[in-house]
Design a protein around this motif. Structure first.
Motif, PDB file in Angstrom:
ATOM      1  N   GLU A  83      -4.612   3.831   0.780  1.00  0.00           N
ATOM      2  CA  GLU A  83      -3.331   4.621   0.969  1.00  0.00           C
ATOM      3  C   GLU A  83      -4.069   6.044   1.369  1.00  0.00           C
ATOM      4  O   GLU A  83      -4.985   6.446   0.629  1.00  0.00           O
ATOM      5  CB  GLU A  83      -2.534   4.739  -0.100  1.00  0.00           C
ATOM      6  N   ALA A  84      -3.837   6.385   2.718  1.00  0.00           N
ATOM      7  CA  ALA A  84      -4.522   7.706   3.032  1.00  0.00           C
ATOM      8  C   ALA A  84      -3.475   8.647   3.377  1.00  0.00           C
ATOM      9  O   ALA A  84      -2.296   8.433   4.067  1.00  0.00           O
ATOM     10  CB  ALA A  84      -5.124   7.370   4.555  1.00  0.00           C
ATOM     11  N   ARG A  85      -3.496   9.889   2.991  1.00  0.00           N
ATOM     12  CA  ARG A  85      -2.596  10.989   3.068  1.00  0.00           C
ATOM     13  C   ARG A  85      -3.269  11.777   4.318  1.00  0.00           C
ATOM     14  O   ARG A  85      -4.421  12.441   4.315  1.00  0.00           O
ATOM     15  CB  ARG A  85      -2.482  11.611   1.980  1.00  0.00           C
ATOM     16  N   ALA A 103      -5.951  15.064  13.911  1.00  0.00           N
ATOM     17  CA  ALA A 103      -5.333  14.683  12.783  1.00  0.00           C
ATOM     18  C   ALA A 103      -6.437  14.774  11.725  1.00  0.00           C
ATOM     19  O   ALA A 103      -7.589  14.473  12.008  1.00  0.00           O
ATOM     20  CB  ALA A 103      -4.459  13.366  12.626  1.00  0.00           C
ATOM     21  N   GLN A 104      -5.964  15.209  10.595  1.00  0.00           N
ATOM     22  CA  GLN A 104      -7.039  15.222   9.095  1.00  0.00           C
ATOM     23  C   GLN A 104      -6.497  14.317   8.134  1.00  0.00           C
ATOM     24  O   GLN A 104      -5.563  14.348   8.012  1.00  0.00           O
ATOM     25  CB  GLN A 104      -7.077  16.502   8.858  1.00  0.00           C
ATOM     26  N   LEU A 105      -7.735  13.690   7.683  1.00  0.00           N
ATOM     27  CA  LEU A 105      -7.330  12.681   6.517  1.00  0.00           C
ATOM     28  C   LEU A 105      -7.514  13.630   5.492  1.00  0.00           C
ATOM     29  O   LEU A 105      -8.703  14.190   4.965  1.00  0.00           O
ATOM     30  CB  LEU A 105      -8.452  11.681   6.341  1.00  0.00           C
ATOM     31  N   ALA A 106      -6.483  13.902   4.674  1.00  0.00           N
ATOM     32  CA  ALA A 106      -6.620  14.793   3.585  1.00  0.00           C
ATOM     33  C   ALA A 106      -7.107  14.127   2.365  1.00  0.00           C
ATOM     34  O   ALA A 106      -7.618  14.679   1.237  1.00  0.00           O
ATOM     35  CB  ALA A 106      -5.499  15.467   3.417  1.00  0.00           C
ATOM     36  N   GLY A 107      -6.828  12.774   2.263  1.00  0.00           N
ATOM     37  CA  GLY A 107      -7.125  12.000   0.876  1.00  0.00           C
ATOM     38  C   GLY A 107      -7.167  10.578   1.044  1.00  0.00           C
ATOM     39  O   GLY A 107      -6.098   9.988   1.780  1.00  0.00           O
ATOM     40  N   VAL A 108      -7.903   9.872   0.558  1.00  0.00           N
ATOM     41  CA  VAL A 108      -7.929   8.249   0.928  1.00  0.00           C
ATOM     42  C   VAL A 108      -8.064   7.800  -0.631  1.00  0.00           C
ATOM     43  O   VAL A 108      -9.051   8.151  -1.404  1.00  0.00           O
ATOM     44  CB  VAL A 108      -9.089   7.903   1.686  1.00  0.00           C
ATOM     45  N   THR A 109      -7.281   7.042  -0.798  1.00  0.00           N
ATOM     46  CA  THR A 109      -7.281   5.939  -2.079  1.00  0.00           C
ATOM     47  C   THR A 109      -7.345   4.509  -1.690  1.00  0.00           C
ATOM     48  O   THR A 109      -6.823   4.050  -1.084  1.00  0.00           O
ATOM     49  CB  THR A 109      -6.127   6.361  -3.006  1.00  0.00           C
ATOM     50  N   ARG A 110      -8.613   4.043  -2.178  1.00  0.00           N
ATOM     51  CA  ARG A 110      -8.869   2.672  -1.955  1.00  0.00           C
ATOM     52  C   ARG A 110      -8.971   2.064  -3.336  1.00  0.00           C
ATOM     53  O   ARG A 110      -9.736   2.353  -4.370  1.00  0.00           O
ATOM     54  CB  ARG A 110     -10.262   2.499  -1.259  1.00  0.00           C
ATOM     55  N   GLY A 111      -8.173   0.849  -3.506  1.00  0.00           N
ATOM     56  CA  GLY A 111      -8.073   0.012  -4.595  1.00  0.00           C
ATOM     57  C   GLY A 111      -8.070  -1.744  -4.243  1.00  0.00           C
ATOM     58  O   GLY A 111      -8.126  -1.959  -3.170  1.00  0.00           O
ATOM     59  N   SER A 112      -7.905  -2.471  -5.321  1.00  0.00           N
ATOM     60  CA  SER A 112      -7.865  -3.853  -5.001  1.00  0.00           C
ATOM     61  C   SER A 112      -6.771  -4.137  -4.238  1.00  0.00           C
ATOM     62  O   SER A 112      -6.950  -5.325  -3.661  1.00  0.00           O
ATOM     63  CB  SER A 112      -7.830  -4.353  -6.227  1.00  0.00           C
ATOM     64  N   GLY A 113      -5.626  -3.440  -4.273  1.00  0.00           N
ATOM     65  CA  GLY A 113      -4.553  -3.964  -3.293  1.00  0.00           C
ATOM     66  C   GLY A 113      -4.523  -3.317  -2.037  1.00  0.00           C
ATOM     67  O   GLY A 113      -3.767  -3.851  -1.122  1.00  0.00           O
TER      68      GLY A 113
END
Length: 446
Positions: free
Chosen positions: A173-175, A160-170
């Motif tokens: 979220e990984a797509r 499986a491939q991680l296409a994009g990851v968003t990291r924030g204070s809350g």
């Protein structure tokens, strides 16, 4: 267990921890958290079936006593045990070709024996415990893959491939490439030296190219190794033969095959010479190996007919953490194999970070908070930096043939060899039993 892997899981889900990388360190970490009841998703780009193949990378790893205790607590060690060769003695010498050809170590050498730390054996009258073990990486990966199947809170997605990851204070979220979305409180990068997650976080690394390449192979020999690990320091770099489990020999119909005694070869050479050495046929390679090592193990030959080569370098991340991100294993540090401690450092990362996360969760704290991650970084950074400095210094000290330097280092080896308390100190360090140890490394459950 069947070798065929189940189809990779799909679909969006929420989890507590997302692990990028399902290699030896990544799976051990995921198992540690899942054993403690956390919801974990592991994503790796490789097909797990490739991890099971004997010819995947040809390497074996040294498993120190502390690492073995952690793997046992996690339920991983039992599946590795049939492939684990105990290290009962370590013989280190500043070997020049002339002394090796006579089949012996140099007159000034260092010998570690399991009997030297026999007091660590709790049972009265019991045989001394091994200093550690040599285990083929394939066996380590198989144990991890099989253990994953037993844990209901561990979702392993590969390939499986991680296409994009968003990291924030809350949170995180990984797509994935298949469109699935994974939400978690923390992202843990166990995706190797060229970590995509480390680079995405803008974490810089210190990297030093040693100009050396390690040639790796499995060697068959006519005499048993008796659990002895040999390491000779040559001007081109360390030259090691490490004990492996015996293997059945080829059998003719109606006949019983002879046992094959095996050792793992790690032959460090100057990089510009490696292409020619990899190009020679097996017989010529074995002859050169015999010439360098001598006849203490009898006749040497290549087992399995495969050789691998790996460029050697030092790598260390300037920090191990970022917002909702922690680095473990080779994503955080990569060291010279001179002391066989690379995987052990990664497993201590696993034990420390898992303990930080589990303790925080039990207290009702945010497991991805800066406070939790900073505790992990403080805990691991000194240990990692100390071993990085030690292995780098050892390699530079021994990878030359200047007579004054050679004399001083030989005298140093001999001095340590003759002072039992000092020798035990170095042995316990190599066994991973010194310092502020995580519970898993001490053999205790999280």
């Amino acid at each position: 267990m069947a070798q065929d892997e189940a189809a990779p899981k799909t679909g969006s889900r929420d989890a507590e921890v997302l692990v990028a990388g399902g290699g030896m360190v990544g799976l051990a970490f995921a198992v540690a958290l899942a054993e403690a009841g956390l919801e974990v998703v592991v994503v790796d780009h490789m097909d797990p079936a490739q991890f099971r193949e004997e010819a995947f990378d040809g390497r074996s790893s040294a498993i120190a006593r502390g690492s073995q205790q952690a793997l046992e607590v996690l339920g991983l060690w039992q599946d590795m045990l049939p492939a684990a060769a105990p290290i009962l003695d370590i013989r280190i010498s500043d070997g020049r070709l002339g002394t090796l050809r006579r089949g012996g170590a140099s007159a000034l050498h260092l010998h570690f024996a399991s009997e030297d730390v026999a007091q660590d054996t709790p049972e009265a009258g019991a045989a001394p415990r091994p200093l550690g073990y040599i285990v083929e990486n394939t066996a380590i990966r198989r144990a991890g893959l099989d253990r994953v199947r037993d844990l209901k809170t561990l979702d392993f997605r590969a390939p499986a491939q991680l296409a994009g990851v968003t990291r924030g204070s809350g949170g995180v979220e990984a797509r994935l490439a298949d469109g699935s979305v994974i939400k978690a409180r923390l992202l843990v990068a166990a995706d190797g030296r060229r970590s995509a997650q480390r680079e995405a976080a803008g974490i810089k690394v210190m990297e030093i190219d040693y100009g050396q390449t390690a040639i790796v192979a499995t060697v068959a020999h006519s005499r048993p190794h008796h659990g002895v690990a040999h390491e000779h320091f040559l001007p081109s770099g360390p030259f090691a033969l490490l004990p492996m489990t015996d293997a059945p020999g080829e059998r003719k119909e109606g006949e019983k095959g002879e046992t094959v005694h095996r050792s793992s070869l790690v032959w460090t050479e100057k990089r510009h010479l490696v292409a020619a050495m990899m190009a020679v046929d097996d017989a010529a390679f074995a002859a050169e190996l015999q010439r360098r090592f001598g006849d203490s193990l009898g006749r040497l030959s290549l087992w399995g007919g495969r050789r691998w080569s790996y460029p050697l370098s030092l790598l260390h991340a300037e920090r191990y953490i970022d917002t909702r991100l922690a680095l473990i294993g080779d994503a955080a540090h990569g060291i010279h194999p001179i002391a066989g401690q690379g995987l052990n450092l990664g497993l201590r990362d696993v034990a420390a970070l898992a303990e930080c996360i589990v303790d925080a969760r039990r207290l009702g704290l945010d497991i991805g908070s800066a406070t939790v991650l900073e505790r992990y970084q403080r805990w691991r950074r000194f240990d990692n930096m100390a071993l990085i400095a030690a292995t780098d210094s050892l390699n530079r000290l021994f990878s030359n043939d200047l007579p004054p330097v050679r004399l001083l280092r030989d005298l140093g080896l001999a001095a340590v060899n003759r002072v039992p308390p000092l020798k035990r100190f170095f042995m316990r360090h190599a066994m991973g039993l010194v310092g502020d140890l995580p519970r898993l490394v001490k053999g205790e459950a999280l």
